[in-house]
Design an enzyme around this catalytic site. Sequence first.
Site, PDB file in Angstrom:
ATOM      1  N   ALA A  64       8.639  10.247 -36.371  1.00 39.60           N
ATOM      2  CA  ALA A  64       8.848  11.619 -36.819  1.00 39.60           C
ATOM      3  C   ALA A  64       9.279  11.580 -38.277  1.00 39.60           C
ATOM      4  CB  ALA A  64       9.898  12.327 -35.962  1.00 39.60           C
ATOM      5  N   MET A  65       9.211  12.762 -38.935  1.00 43.65           N
ATOM      6  CA  MET A  65       9.626  12.878 -40.330  1.00 43.65           C
ATOM      7  C   MET A  65      10.324  14.210 -40.518  1.00 43.65           C
ATOM      8  SD  MET A  65       9.898  11.763 -43.345  1.00 43.65           S
ATOM      9  CE  MET A  65      10.631  12.684 -44.683  1.00 43.65           C
ATOM     10  N   GLU A  66      11.505  14.168 -41.184  1.00 42.27           N
ATOM     11  CA  GLU A  66      12.439  15.289 -41.229  1.00 42.27           C
ATOM     12  C   GLU A  66      12.149  16.326 -42.289  1.00 42.27           C
ATOM     13  OE1 GLU A  66      14.403  11.943 -43.749  1.00 42.27           O
ATOM     14  OE2 GLU A  66      13.204  12.088 -41.923  1.00 42.27           O
ATOM     15  N   ASN A  67      10.903  16.512 -42.707  1.00 38.65           N
ATOM     16  CA  ASN A  67      10.590  17.484 -43.757  1.00 38.65           C
ATOM     17  C   ASN A  67      11.360  18.778 -43.519  1.00 38.65           C
ATOM     18  OD1 ASN A  67       8.287  15.701 -44.584  1.00 38.65           O
ATOM     19  ND2 ASN A  67       7.469  16.419 -42.642  1.00 38.65           N
TER      20      ASN A  67
ATOM     21  N   HIS B 162      17.720  13.377 -33.943  1.00 40.10           N
ATOM     22  CA  HIS B 162      17.764  12.592 -35.188  1.00 40.10           C
ATOM     23  C   HIS B 162      17.187  13.396 -36.351  1.00 40.10           C
ATOM     24  CE1 HIS B 162      17.651   8.670 -37.413  1.00 40.10           C
ATOM     25  NE2 HIS B 162      16.714   9.325 -38.094  1.00 40.10           N
ATOM     26  N   GLU B 163      16.011  13.986 -36.141  1.00 41.27           N
ATOM     27  CA  GLU B 163      15.362  14.708 -37.245  1.00 41.27           C
ATOM     28  C   GLU B 163      16.120  15.978 -37.620  1.00 41.27           C
ATOM     29  OE1 GLU B 163      13.180  12.975 -38.724  1.00 41.27           O
ATOM     30  OE2 GLU B 163      13.204  11.538 -37.077  1.00 41.27           O
TER      31      GLU B 163
ATOM     32  N   HIS C  93      18.988  15.312 -39.838  1.00 43.26           N
ATOM     33  CA  HIS C  93      18.561  15.136 -41.233  1.00 43.26           C
ATOM     34  C   HIS C  93      18.511  16.464 -42.000  1.00 43.26           C
ATOM     35  CE1 HIS C  93      17.711  10.962 -41.800  1.00 43.26           C
ATOM     36  NE2 HIS C  93      16.841  10.884 -40.804  1.00 43.26           N
TER      37      HIS C  93
ATOM     38  N   GLU D 176      19.955   7.736 -42.799  1.00 47.30           N
ATOM     39  CA  GLU D 176      19.503   7.274 -41.482  1.00 47.30           C
ATOM     40  C   GLU D 176      20.661   6.862 -40.580  1.00 47.30           C
ATOM     41  OE1 GLU D 176      16.688   7.963 -40.687  1.00 47.30           O
ATOM     42  OE2 GLU D 176      15.581   8.109 -42.562  1.00 47.30           O
TER      43      GLU D 176
END
Length: 914
Positions: A338-341, A373-374, A377, A396
């Site tokens: 995943a990516m926290e954009n 987690h995301e 962020h 992180e």
Amino acid sequence: MPKTSVVSKAIAAAFVVLTVSVIGGIITMIILYKTEISTMNPTPRPTRPVSTTVLPPVMRLPKNLIPLSYKVFLMPQLYTRIIEKVNVTSPNQTMDFLGNSTVSFQCVERTSTIYLKSMNLAVSNGKVKNENTNKMIEVSAMKTHRDDTNFLEIQLREALEEGGNYSLFLTFKGEISENLDGMYVSTYVEGVPEFLVATQLEPADARKVFPCFDEPDMKAEFHVTIIHRRDTIALGNAEISGSNIVDDEWKYTSFHPTPKMSTYLFAFTVSEFTATPSTHERVQINTYARPEATAAGHAQYAASITGKILSFYENYFGIDYTQKKLDQIALPDLAAAAMENWGLVTYYEGSLLYEEGVSSVLNKEQIATTIAHELAHQWFGNLVTMKWWNDVWLNEGFATYMSLFAVDNVEPTFQLVTFEMDALASSHPLSPPQEEVQKTSSIIQMFNSITYCKGAAVLRMLADIVGERVFIEGVKVSNYFKPHLVDMVAHWLVARFMEPWTKQIGYPVITINTTNGEVNQKHFLFNDSAESRHVKIGYMWNLVRVSTGSTALINIFKGPILFKKDEFLSKNGEWILANINCTGYYRVNYNPENWDRLLTQLEIDPHRFPPMNRGQLIDNAFFMARAKLVEVTLALNSTRFLRKELDFLPWQLTVRNLEYFVVMFDRSEVYGPMQAYLREQVKGLYNSLRNYTDKSTIPKDHSSQHSQMLAIEVACSNELPECLEMATKMFADWMNSNNTNPIHPNLRSVIYCQAVAAGGKKEWDFAWARYQSSSDTSEKEQLRVALSCTKKTWLLNRYLEYTLDPDKIRLMDVDSTISDIAWNPAGHALAWNFIRAHWDYVSQQDGDMLINAVTSRFSTQFELDELERFKAEYDLGPAANEVYQAIEQTHVNIQWVRENKDAILEWFERETAE
């Protein structure tokens, strides 16, 4: 209370101006596009001459210009559907994008050169304007440096003055990537092949989408407009401000300004996906997925917990999520989980979609943990960001640590709770010097288990020392989230207590001698000889005294009584156990007499210790043995009590530690007696759950569900007859059931693997057919892994060849598929030869996992020589550090096997003969 949004007349007027500029930009870009496609040829990847300009002395952008805002227009030309062709490289598909951008910035130091970052873009039409005077400043030259700097250098006829406000307009063309980086294409099939555009810009790929100040501390607002096909929807970081159809082929979508943010958080997608909403009193939350997945309810679980997790963080941190909307999207292809954009979190499908009756409890845990987690962020990383990538652990580590609290809040039954790589001298500190993390490849190497797991562990230790209440007050809005106090918080976290833990490699081993009361510490390493080569002598860590006024250095559990005091002498033969609840980021060793007392207590009555401490003893014993601080037979003795053990954690840590023994000896005569020993030890656990297993049902208790899966894995992999019979029968029943799968979702991954391992071509081909036909992400993942379990080398070799065909194995699954094959002793050598033959292709996703997997069994001089040759002859890129670690680990393995093989063989033979 929720905040109310009011749009002022001034903002409304600004929108009018923006709309005019948006439409003008759209018309310009469509004219450019029509001109481009008139040739009927895709735009080739641009080539540029090598610049002869002398480069600045460092990789970093100069700080003489401070970006304030970007206005970005992007037009991906991809078709979402190609009926006649199914390949993204079809001449009917268009893989180009056009764009223009205007970045506004302030000059803080006089200069006649503008430096930005740009990579794989054909940039033109540079125009610089003095925003204070409206005067245009002539551009004399514009060059892109084709080296690791990725500098776009713009020379001006006159200097920019200190204190002045300026803007830079650029047009650019690029190519949509097929390698899951920058702006990339993702594919899926719902009747016909379909395509979408997504972005993955962390850490340094925003420069592949538009020229920008692509460094994390150079934050700015983003005003974004996406021009896209009429039958698609565009999502961005912020909420949509306007959308309109331009002609019979195109529409545009504009977004409100983003918060001030780093370029790596910039994101957008263009797709035909549909949404599942979440409940939140103030924020509009939607989870997007393939229409088929949305209609089937696969996004429902994620949607049901996302609002709860967001509310938990808002209450916990004392500050609201700063945007009005939060989108999540499940992508068929994503390089990371995943990516926290900010405002548009992207997930790999398997990390977000859950299908009741198909997905397992592990899938549900992964989804909850990944979302938590995301979303953490959105505060740690997005709202407050590290200045440079050498401190990415602050992002992180905090997100990993906080996610456990969030999951416990929404799923309390989960009861979620990495030392190993940090025990190598080729490890790295949590926070290395900035000058050591300059190149993109070095930045990518920072995203590893040390950054995530050690970062979380030292934060947990700090919270235990100061108290959870004091810790969280220290990171609430009144402290951590006030930008002007970030430096103060960094001092609080790092300089006073944390500096030894963040600036030094590794962690300590605390040695307690209960016969004389002495306590000392040293740097823990698997290979002591490496210390003199790589590590400063005299490493010390702060062991802060507990805040109760006690003088103890560490918590002690003496005999049956929990107490805290600086008395480490054993009186009347009592045992002493340190680091209660494992809150300290260190290992503990004891004198032999205390070890004997502890292990005797485990065999007599293991439940005198809580499960976490039973696991702790096993873990410490094995690590001490690998570091040659205790005899290897002591570590093995710590497993004797397991025949009575029914709790998950001690078994989990035993299996994890014995994995090293397995990979060192599964090609030698040690392996037979080892399997015989483990068969006997696991019988009690397996039989305690057999009533459920044979009926393909699961216990109600969450921990017992994990125990059941582990028991089957250990029993079957060590050839317990009743387990193998059960697994092969269940799989055969599925093969004969007309597509109705009788295996419980929790048990499928282990049953699939064991049945394929015990079977032949028929079982493999059945699993492959199901893998190809399944539309469920978790089911496909379980089958993909199971296919690597076969013992038939010709099937494994065929499977390796499949990884070269993206129609069979997606690019994002290549490294994990090869790694799975490498973990299989029958496939280890095959995989090692394969990655060397096809390194350019298989290493496109960095190659980190591959190196660890294919070198895990290396324990001979011949294998070490091959690895050294690999290092010398191949372009390793971001995998270089993993290769260095593999070389060091191989040295350790060679010595360890030479010194311990005979004793281990004798121990297992003796235990199985009784």
